[in-house]
Each structure stands twice: as structure tokens, then as C-alpha cells.
Design a protein around this motif. Structure first.
Motif, PDB file in Angstrom:
ATOM      1  N   ASN A 160       0.841  -1.196   0.000  1.00 20.48           N
ATOM      2  CA  ASN A 160       0.000   0.000   0.000  1.00 20.48           C
ATOM      3  C   ASN A 160       0.878   1.249   0.000  1.00 20.48           C
ATOM      4  O   ASN A 160       1.021   1.953   1.003  1.00 20.48           O
ATOM      5  CB  ASN A 160      -0.922  -0.007   1.222  1.00 20.48           C
ATOM      6  CG  ASN A 160      -1.937   1.126   1.160  1.00 20.48           C
ATOM      7  OD1 ASN A 160      -2.190   1.689   0.093  1.00 20.48           O
ATOM      8  ND2 ASN A 160      -2.498   1.466   2.304  1.00 20.48           N
ATOM      9  N   THR A 161       1.490   1.509  -1.153  1.00 14.42           N
ATOM     10  CA  THR A 161       2.367   2.667  -1.294  1.00 14.42           C
ATOM     11  C   THR A 161       1.832   3.579  -2.378  1.00 14.42           C
ATOM     12  O   THR A 161       1.046   3.167  -3.242  1.00 14.42           O
ATOM     13  CB  THR A 161       3.799   2.238  -1.667  1.00 14.42           C
ATOM     14  OG1 THR A 161       3.775   1.619  -2.964  1.00 14.42           O
ATOM     15  CG2 THR A 161       4.362   1.261  -0.642  1.00 14.42           C
ATOM     16  N   ALA A 162       2.266   4.839  -2.328  1.00 13.05           N
ATOM     17  CA  ALA A 162       1.826   5.793  -3.341  1.00 13.05           C
ATOM     18  C   ALA A 162       2.338   5.395  -4.717  1.00 13.05           C
ATOM     19  O   ALA A 162       1.634   5.540  -5.726  1.00 13.05           O
ATOM     20  CB  ALA A 162       2.326   7.193  -2.968  1.00 13.05           C
ATOM     21  N   ALA A 163       3.580   4.892  -4.780  1.00  9.03           N
ATOM     22  CA  ALA A 163       4.133   4.465  -6.065  1.00  9.03           C
ATOM     23  C   ALA A 163       3.344   3.293  -6.620  1.00  9.03           C
ATOM     24  O   ALA A 163       3.017   3.244  -7.817  1.00  9.03           O
ATOM     25  CB  ALA A 163       5.603   4.093  -5.898  1.00  9.03           C
ATOM     26  N   ALA A 217      -0.350   3.820   5.650  1.00 14.27           N
ATOM     27  CA  ALA A 217       0.606   2.728   5.838  1.00 14.27           C
ATOM     28  C   ALA A 217       2.048   3.179   5.612  1.00 14.27           C
ATOM     29  O   ALA A 217       2.980   2.472   5.995  1.00 14.27           O
ATOM     30  CB  ALA A 217       0.267   1.575   4.889  1.00 14.27           C
ATOM     31  N   MET A 218       2.240   4.344   5.019  1.00 11.35           N
ATOM     32  CA  MET A 218       3.593   4.815   4.721  1.00 11.35           C
ATOM     33  C   MET A 218       4.091   5.821   5.748  1.00 11.35           C
ATOM     34  O   MET A 218       5.082   6.505   5.520  1.00 11.35           O
ATOM     35  CB  MET A 218       3.634   5.437   3.311  1.00 11.35           C
ATOM     36  CG  MET A 218       3.339   4.446   2.197  1.00 11.35           C
ATOM     37  SD  MET A 218       3.599   5.163   0.566  1.00 11.35           S
ATOM     38  CE  MET A 218       5.365   5.468   0.588  1.00 11.35           C
ATOM     39  N   ARG A 219       3.394   5.921   6.875  1.00 12.82           N
ATOM     40  CA  ARG A 219       3.768   6.911   7.878  1.00 12.82           C
ATOM     41  C   ARG A 219       5.214   6.703   8.355  1.00 12.82           C
ATOM     42  O   ARG A 219       5.982   7.654   8.490  1.00 12.82           O
ATOM     43  CB  ARG A 219       2.804   6.846   9.062  1.00 12.82           C
ATOM     44  CG  ARG A 219       2.988   7.974  10.086  1.00 12.82           C
ATOM     45  CD  ARG A 219       2.001   7.815  11.232  1.00 12.82           C
ATOM     46  NE  ARG A 219       0.630   7.776  10.754  1.00 12.82           N
ATOM     47  CZ  ARG A 219      -0.099   8.864  10.527  1.00 12.82           C
ATOM     48  NH1 ARG A 219       0.418  10.059  10.748  1.00 12.82           N
ATOM     49  NH2 ARG A 219      -1.345   8.756  10.105  1.00 12.82           N
ATOM     50  N   LEU A 225       7.730   5.166   6.814  1.00 12.09           N
ATOM     51  CA  LEU A 225       8.680   5.483   5.745  1.00 12.09           C
ATOM     52  C   LEU A 225       8.780   6.988   5.546  1.00 12.09           C
ATOM     53  O   LEU A 225       9.872   7.524   5.329  1.00 12.09           O
ATOM     54  CB  LEU A 225       8.245   4.800   4.448  1.00 12.09           C
ATOM     55  CG  LEU A 225       9.186   4.955   3.243  1.00 12.09           C
ATOM     56  CD1 LEU A 225      10.545   4.345   3.544  1.00 12.09           C
ATOM     57  CD2 LEU A 225       8.577   4.309   2.003  1.00 12.09           C
ATOM     58  N   LEU A 226       7.668   7.678   5.658  1.00  2.19           N
ATOM     59  CA  LEU A 226       7.659   9.126   5.496  1.00  2.19           C
ATOM     60  C   LEU A 226       8.502   9.805   6.575  1.00  2.19           C
ATOM     61  O   LEU A 226       9.166  10.816   6.327  1.00  2.19           O
ATOM     62  CB  LEU A 226       6.225   9.645   5.540  1.00  2.19           C
ATOM     63  CG  LEU A 226       6.052  11.158   5.366  1.00  2.19           C
ATOM     64  CD1 LEU A 226       6.507  11.579   3.984  1.00  2.19           C
ATOM     65  CD2 LEU A 226       4.596  11.554   5.597  1.00  2.19           C
ATOM     66  N   ALA A 227       8.497   9.231   7.777  1.00  4.12           N
ATOM     67  CA  ALA A 227       9.253   9.834   8.878  1.00  4.12           C
ATOM     68  C   ALA A 227      10.748   9.853   8.586  1.00  4.12           C
ATOM     69  O   ALA A 227      11.477  10.703   9.110  1.00  4.12           O
ATOM     70  CB  ALA A 227       8.978   9.071  10.171  1.00  4.12           C
ATOM     71  N   GLU A 228      11.225   8.942   7.764  1.00  2.00           N
ATOM     72  CA  GLU A 228      12.647   8.882   7.440  1.00  2.00           C
ATOM     73  C   GLU A 228      12.991   9.658   6.177  1.00  2.00           C
ATOM     74  O   GLU A 228      14.157   9.791   5.830  1.00  2.00           O
ATOM     75  CB  GLU A 228      13.085   7.427   7.274  1.00  2.00           C
ATOM     76  CG  GLU A 228      12.895   6.592   8.530  1.00  2.00           C
ATOM     77  CD  GLU A 228      13.463   5.199   8.357  1.00  2.00           C
ATOM     78  OE1 GLU A 228      14.444   5.057   7.595  1.00  2.00           O
ATOM     79  OE2 GLU A 228      12.937   4.256   8.974  1.00  2.00           O
ATOM     80  N   SER A 229      11.986  10.148   5.477  1.00  2.00           N
ATOM     81  CA  SER A 229      12.228  10.875   4.233  1.00  2.00           C
ATOM     82  C   SER A 229      12.608  12.320   4.519  1.00  2.00           C
ATOM     83  O   SER A 229      12.001  12.968   5.376  1.00  2.00           O
ATOM     84  CB  SER A 229      10.979  10.847   3.353  1.00  2.00           C
ATOM     85  OG  SER A 229      11.161  11.679   2.213  1.00  2.00           O
ATOM     86  N   PRO A 230      13.580  12.869   3.786  1.00  2.00           N
ATOM     87  CA  PRO A 230      13.954  14.276   3.977  1.00  2.00           C
ATOM     88  C   PRO A 230      13.054  15.235   3.202  1.00  2.00           C
ATOM     89  O   PRO A 230      13.271  16.444   3.245  1.00  2.00           O
ATOM     90  CB  PRO A 230      15.390  14.320   3.430  1.00  2.00           C
ATOM     91  CG  PRO A 230      15.426  13.251   2.383  1.00  2.00           C
ATOM     92  CD  PRO A 230      14.488  12.173   2.846  1.00  2.00           C
ATOM     93  N   LYS A 231      12.035  14.735   2.507  1.00  2.00           N
ATOM     94  CA  LYS A 231      11.204  15.568   1.642  1.00  2.00           C
ATOM     95  C   LYS A 231       9.852  15.871   2.282  1.00  2.00           C
ATOM     96  O   LYS A 231       9.401  15.167   3.196  1.00  2.00           O
ATOM     97  CB  LYS A 231      11.016  14.889   0.285  1.00  2.00           C
ATOM     98  CG  LYS A 231      12.318  14.446  -0.371  1.00  2.00           C
ATOM     99  CD  LYS A 231      13.318  15.583  -0.531  1.00  2.00           C
ATOM    100  CE  LYS A 231      14.618  15.112  -1.163  1.00  2.00           C
ATOM    101  NZ  LYS A 231      15.625  16.189  -1.232  1.00  2.00           N
ATOM    102  N   ARG A 232       9.170  16.937   1.745  1.00  2.00           N
ATOM    103  CA  ARG A 232       7.906  17.380   2.323  1.00  2.00           C
ATOM    104  C   ARG A 232       6.781  17.534   1.297  1.00  2.00           C
ATOM    105  O   ARG A 232       5.673  17.940   1.649  1.00  2.00           O
ATOM    106  CB  ARG A 232       8.123  18.718   3.052  1.00  2.00           C
ATOM    107  CG  ARG A 232       8.979  18.560   4.310  1.00  2.00           C
ATOM    108  CD  ARG A 232       8.242  17.707   5.330  1.00  2.00           C
ATOM    109  NE  ARG A 232       9.035  17.366   6.502  1.00  2.00           N
ATOM    110  CZ  ARG A 232       9.725  16.241   6.655  1.00  2.00           C
ATOM    111  NH1 ARG A 232       9.726  15.331   5.678  1.00  2.00           N
ATOM    112  NH2 ARG A 232      10.403  15.996   7.742  1.00  2.00           N
TER     113      ARG A 232
END
Length: 744
Positions: free
Chosen positions: A253-256, A280-282, A284-291
Motif C-alpha cells: 500500500n504505497t503511493a508508487a 501505511a507509509m507513515r 517510511l515518510l518519517a525517514e524521508s527528507p522531503k515534504r
């Protein structure tokens, strides 16, 4: 500062103040062109310029001349209309968004230099103010206040008069500039993607030409393999984060995954918006440097091939135009990526085929240590027909081979594979170089009129210290002697195989112990900018410089070593590898853009020390076998190889007995001590020895069967005056060692 200078500065400030008040007094009832002309007159007078101009933007992003002061307009024909990419200072100032000083930028009146400044209103580029100067020195900073003040006043006047001048207002100009810029970038992107070859090229082009206009700072491109996504390229992400993306399932369940399943783009304007859509990507998002993110499915020929993700380091809104353009760009990328993946796949298969056809490793032989390089032509997916080989022969002799099938492609590569196999088969028959070429020429001729190949086949004899070679249409070999001198042996080559008519010529060279022999194909020494003679001259210079740089001979690479040695072999290989790298980098500094395949083979040759050679003449009668056994017993005792005496006596008895019975004189016995014990029996008959099946009642006919059982290898080679029957026996660890070793 002197008092007079201070006074002058104050007078300039008062004059500038008067000029600005004069401009402020101009009402909107004064026509804009006339008012702008007055503004130009004031700044021309204030900075001591010859004259000045104001250009305004047109609908295409270019410039048209609006006002002139101090100059005849008829002399400014070249500046009447300027393209957006024109090198003239007004266009440069608008394009670069800042002050431009250009010496010698003459609009047509013999000016020494031009100072240009963009006219900006609320950040939107409306035009450019230019001053034509008589001096080649840039105006001093004292005029900056007046210059920028007048430029701001002119920009404000242009903004208020936009309808009158058919000039877009500031807000429209900003949008127009963005649209024109994006249109230009899209055209540039289309051209660049068409030229991209590999998947990595496609990612780089997209990063360079798409991220800046959208103010994005991150890019991830993932290819769909099976039901999993694999990262093929990225920009702006740490490797640790990319590791989390590698191999994600399409069913996750990812955006990609959603973008690919639905074949529809997905936009995340902020982390909050993103997590609401994809909870479900919360983590993974926490480790991403993007916004902020744009997930773009890549679909080519009706098939999903991957996903492209643009990302931003701050929350970003996506207008309808942004979304439409990004979707169009993703379509271009998908087509380019599909072409690149097909190329990558074909190139990988071609490279694997080339690796399979060439030697994976070169053998470590008693008389020769060798290193080689093969460089395919440029980025072409076609394989080539260049090949090289090192073939062990009897009595520690070694064949060095290099060849080049004319043309490129699968057919030529297959021909190269056939010829390499044929050369190995013919070499195993112990044919002389000229005779081998006669047989090989017939094979090439049978392949058709369109097949030609050049080849150089050389045989190094470490006992005689002689290199025998034949050359069919191929560049000459180079010899590097232990004193560092390099030479190209003279001699006219025979025509290429397939075009030649026998007989072929065999050349011979006496090699000092420890010499290097370098063989190459024409792709290394010949190019569009260098003929073969120039290339060979550079080749010899590179060998000279390379041996000096690697201290090859001064490091003691074994100038006087014998071929049975193993000491220092690894060090010798490393030095040869370094030398190969040096020669290739010198001759092909930009190997990725070469037009032809290139191969290089460098061999360090060694001679057999006299202490490891024993030879005796034998009588051509039944006494020969007994004398041979006596010689064997005495010599093996001297060499501390007593455990091989019994077997060697049996072998020698059979070989000498056959020579007496079936051959003719003169007879000679030779023993060579190397990594193996080599026994050779020479006679004057060309009769070929053959193993035959002996019946139970036969009293003879089993001699060669016994030889085949006792020896590790055996065979025959033919000489001008007869033949040599040879055998090899392995030396065990306790049979003693040779008296020499490679000097390191």
C-alpha cells in the motif's frame, strides 16, 4: 578621501537627487515612450555614458527597442529586436536576472562597452536598461544608486503603461516567463532524452532539465521488474533511505504502487496530506527528507514499466498547469526509459557474449607472464571481433595470439569465436606460424568473400630464446628489452586472412631474457585523428614511459629468471597490469568515445637457464636406448629428481627404441627441468607416431600405449629436419627445486 573629492561626491549626489525629482514630476499625461526616454537621458548624463536604450519584452520572451537617448536610432538596427537567447547585453541581463558588463559589445556605433540592467517590477522581468560607454572599464560603483533608482522608476512606468505598450503586466509577465521557460525546457528535454542511451543517462537528463523549473530537489526512478520496484537512479536522497525503497512489492500500500496500479499520477502537497491518503507509509515518510511529492506512473507501449517520483524539501502546491506538464514529461521519460532498458539489456548480453568469447583469465606459464585489456568501442551495443589468447605448447613454448575480424556485430563476434577455437586447435598440432596461417586462411576463405581478419601469431621458445611469428595484415608487435629500449621489428606483413595467398612468411627474433612483447589491434593505435604510423609511435612512447613509471625492470621483474619459477609471479602480474593500464590510458584517454574496439596483450618472456637444459647425441643403432638410460640416471641425480628415474628410463627407452626402429638419424636426447620434467627425443624422420591396438598375440606395438600411461602429456612436433617426440611428468613437492627464481 581628499576634501575636493568629498565636495565632488556631494555635488554628484545633489545632481542625482535633482534628476530623480525631475522624473517623479513627470505625470502620466506624458507619453510613456517620451517619459522613459527622459529617464534614460538622466542616467546617461549621471554616469557619463555615450547613450542609452530601453528594451521591453514581447510576447515570445524576446526584446524590442522602446526608447533611445544620445544615440541615433538608425544605428541600432541590430538591437531593434533581440531574441531571448541573443548574446547582446540587454538579452543577457534579462536572461540572467542581474547586471551585465560586456566589453566590446558594440550595437553598431563603435562603443567600447555596454552596461545592462534588467527592469523588474514585483519580481517580474519587463525589459532591460542599457548604457553605451566610451571606456572599456566598467563604471565605478558611485553611480549604482542613480542607476538602480532610474531602473526602478522606468519599470514602474512600464507596468502602469502595459496596455498602451501591448506589454504584459507584471503578474502576466511572470506567468508568461514561466510558460516560455517551461516550453523551452520541454523542447530541450525532448532532444536530450532522444540522445540518452542508458537508464542512468535518462535519470540524469530528467534531473538536470526538470527539477530546476519546478524547484524540486529530489528524484527517484524505479523500474518495475515482475511485481517489485527497483531503484534505477536517484537525486537528493541518502542511500539509507533508498535501501527502504529497493524491492518494494507492487501490492504494498504505497503511493508508487497505487500510481502504477491505477496508471494515474498522485500528488502529495504536504506530509499531512500524504499520510491521510497513505497511512501505511507513515513510518517510511518519517525517514524521508522531503515534504511534498509527485508520483508519476511510467507507461510505455501500453505497459507499466516503473514510476518517477519528484520531491520537494518544503510543502508545495501543484497547479493544474503543473500537473498537466508533469504528466506529459513522465510520458517522455517512460519512452526514453524503455529504449534505455532495451539498450541496457542488449548491451549486457553483448558484453556477456564478448566475455564468454575471450579468455576469462590468462594462464600462469613457466616461460611467460601476461596481462591483457579489451576495450569495446564507445557505447555501441554491438560486440566486436577483436580477440587475444595465450596458448601453452610443448617444452614450455608459448603461443601469443591477437586478431581482429573486420566489422562489428554478432556475426563478426561469432566468427572471432570460431577463429580463436581454430587457432587453439592448430596450435595444439604444433604447426609453425606460417603453416598455421595457411590452414587458418583456408578457414576464413570458406566463410565467404565478406570475411577478413588480421592476425599476429607468435611462438616464444624459452630454450632457444627465439620468438617466431607471422603477421597477416596486423599492426606489428613491439619488443621492450630489459634496458628499457622499445623497438618495432621491421618486416612487411602478409595480407589479411581471407584475402591472402600462401605461402606466408615466418619472422624470427632473438629475445634477451626478460623482454616484454606487446601486441595490439588497430583500434588502440589508429583513430579518426591519428593514422597508424602516428599511433605506433605513440605506442612505443607509452611503453617506454610506462616501463619507466612502473619501474618494471629496475624492480627486478625477472630479467634473468628461468621459466620454471613461480617466485614473484604475482608481483610480475601486478606490474604488467599497471603497464597495460598506463598504455591504454595514454593511447585512449577517452575510451568511452572510441570508434573501434581495441585489444592489448603484453607478455613478459623468460629464458630457460643453461643449468636446466641437458642434451646428448645418440647413435643410430640399438645402443642408443642404453646410453639414453645412462644419461637420464646421471642427470636426474644431479637435479635431485631421483624419484622420477625409473619412469623416465622407461619413457626414454620406448621413445629412443621407436626412433631407431621406425625413424632415421641423427638422434638426440634432451631433458628440460621446469615445473615438469620434459623429455625430448629428436630424429630425422617426419613419420607420425600413432598408437595402435595390439592383439593379444602381438609381441610389439604397445610402446606408445605405455608412454601415454606413464606421461602426464606427450606428443610430437615437426621440424625442418625431422620431428621431436616429447613427454611431460609432474614434479612432486619432494623432488627438489630449480636453482633459479624470479628476481623481485
Amino acid at each position: 578621501m581628499a576634501t575636493s573629492d568629498v565636495g565632488a561626491g556631494r555635488r554628484d549626489e545633489r545632481r542625482d537627487s535633482v534628476r530623480l525629482h525631475m522624473l517623479a514630476a513627470l505625470g502620466d499625461d506624458v507619453p510613456t515612450t517620451e517619459a522613459v526616454g527622459v529617464g534614460v537621458q538622466q542616467v546617461v548624463a549621471g554616469l557619463g555614458a555615450v547613450g542609452g536604450t530601453v528594451h521591453v519584452r514581447d510576447g515570445s520572451g524576446g526584446l524590442r527597442l522602446l526608447a533611445v537617448a544620445g544615440l541615433p536610432r538608425t544605428a541600432l538596427g541590430a538591437w531593434e529586436c533581440l531574441r531571448k537567447d541573443d548574446p547582446a547585453p540587454p538579452a543577457r541581463a534579462l536572461r540572467e536576472g542581474g547586471r551585465v558588463w560586456q566589453v566590446g559589445a558594440d550595437p553598431g556605433i563603435g562603443a567600447a562597452g555596454v552596461l545592462a540592467l534588467p527592469l523588474l517590477y514585483d519580481g517580474a522581468p519587463l525589459g532591460a536598461l542599457s548604457l553605451v560607454m566610451a571606456s572599456p572599464e566598467e563604471p565605478e560603483a558611485y553611480g549604482n544608486t542613480l542607476l538602480h533608482a532610474v531602473a526602478a522608476w522606468i519599470a514602474g512606468r512600464l507596468e502602469r503603461s502595459a496596455p498602451e505598450l501591448r506589454l504584459p503586466p507584471a503578474a502576466v509577465a511572470r506567468d508568461l516567463g514561466s510558460a516560455v521557460e517551461r516550453r523551452d525546457r520541454m523542447a530541450e528535454l525532448t532532444v536530450a532524452l532522444a540522445e540518452a542511451v542508458t537508464a542512468r543517462d535518462v535519470v540524469n537528463v530528467f534531473a538536470q532539465r526538470v527539477l530546476p523549473p519546478f524547484r524540486a530537489d529530489g528524484l527517484v526512478v524505479q523500474a518495475l521488474v515482475g511485481d517489485r520496484l527497483h531503484v534505477v537512479g536517484s537525486v537528493g536522497y541518502p542511500q539509507e533511505f533508498l535501501n527502504h525503497l529497493e524491492g518494494l512489492s507492487l501490492r504494498a500500500n504505497t503511493a508508487a504502487g497505487e500510481a502504477l496500479r491505477l496508471r494515474a499520477p498522485s500528488f502529495g502537497e504536504s506530509p499531512d496530506v500524504f499520510t491521510r491518503r497513505h497511512p501505511a507509509m507513515r513510518n517510511l515518510l518519517a525517514e524521508s527528507p522531503k515534504r511534498a511529492w509527485a508520483f508519476l506512473p511510467l507507461v510505455a507501449s501500453g505497459r507499466s514499466i516503473g514510476v518517477c517520483v519528484l520531491s520537494f524539501d518544503r510543502p508545495s502546491a501543484f497547479s493544474e498547469d503543473d500537473r498537466t506538464l508533469l504528466i506529459a514529461l513522465s510520458g517522455l521519460m517512460a519512452q526514453a526509459l524503455e529504449r534505455a532498458r532495451l539498450y541496457d539489456s542488449a548491451n549486457a548480453r553483448a558484453q556477456q557474449l564478448q566475455r564468454d568469447l575471450l579468455p576469462r583469465t590468462l594462464p600462469a606459464l613457466p616461460a611467460v607472464t601476461a596481462a591483457a585489456r579489451y576495450l569495446p568501442a564507445g557505447m555501441d551495443a554491438d560486440v566486436g571481433g577483436d580477440w587475444y589468447d595465450v596458448i601453452p605448447l610443448s617444452s614450455d613454448r608459448v603461443a601469443l595470439v591477437i586478431g581482429d575480424v573486420m566489422g562489428r556485430g554478432i556475426s563478426e563476434a561469432a566468427t572471432m569465436g570460431r577463429l580463436r577455437t581454430a587457432v587453439r586447435t592448430l596450435a595444439d598440432m604444433e604447426l609453425a606460424p606460417a603453416e598455421l596461417f595457411t590452414r587458418l586462411n583456408e578457414l576464413v576463405g570458406e566463410m565467404g568473400d565478406d570475411f577478413y581478419t588480421t592476425c599476429l601469431y607468435a611462438v616464444h621458445d624459452p630454450v632457444a630464446g627465439v620468438l617466431s611469428y607471422a603477421r597477416a595484415g596486423h599492426p606489428p608487435l613491439a619488443v621492450v628489452r630489459p634496458d628499457g629500449t622499445v623497438s618495432l621489428p621491421d618486416g612487411t606483413p602478409d595480407p589479411p586472412l581471407g584475402a591472402a595467398r600462401p605461402p606466408f612468411e615466418t619472422h624470427e627474433l632473438v629475445l634477451p631474457g626478460g623482454s616484454l612483447v606487446a601486441l595490439c589491434t588497430d583500434g588502440l593505435v589508429e583513430s579518426a585523428t591519428r593514422d597508424v604510423d602516428q599511433g605506433l609511435t605513440q605506442f612505443t612512447r607509452a611503453l617506454t614511459a610506462g616501463t619507466a613509471r612502473t619501474a618494471y625492470f629496475t624492480a627486478g621483474a625477472g630479467a634473468g629468471a628461468g621459466p620454471g619459477s613461480v617466485a614473484g609471479a604475482d608481483s610480475d602480474e601486478r606490474r604488467l597490469d599497471d603497464l597495460c593500464d598506463f598504455v591504454v590510458s595514454d593511447l585512449l584517454p577517452d575510451s568511452e568515445h572510441t570508434g573501434d574496439d581495441a585489444a592489448l596483450l603484453i607478455a613478459h618472456t623468460r629464458r630457460t637457464p643453461a643449468a636446466d637444459i641437458a642434451s646428448w647425441p645418440l647413435p643410430d643403432d640399438p645402443r642408443a636406448a642404453g646410453q639414453a638410460r645412462e644419461h637420464v640416471r646421471a642427470q636426474l641425480a644431479e637435479w635431485h629428481l631421483e624419484d622420477l628415474v625409473m619412469t623416465t628410463e622407461l619413457l626414454v627407452s620406448e621413445l629412443v627404441g621407436n626412433a631407431v626402429r621406425h625413424g632415421r638419424g641423427p638422434l638426440r636426447l634432451r631433458l628440460l627441468r621446469s615445473r615438469s620434467l620434459i623429455c625430448e627425443v629428436y630424429d630425422g624422420s617426419p613419420t607420425t607416431p600413432r598408437i595402435r591396438r595390439a592383439a593379444d598375440t602381438d609381441e610389439g606395438g604397445r610402446g606408445l600405449q605405455l608412454v601415454a600411461v606413464l606421461a602426464d602429456r606427450w606428443g610430437a612436433r615437426y621440424l625442418e629436419g625431422g620431428k621431436c617426440i616429447w613427454t611431460e611428468q609432474r614434479r612432486t613437492a619432494d623432488t627438489g627445486t630449480a636453482t633459479w627464481a624470479v628476481n623481485v
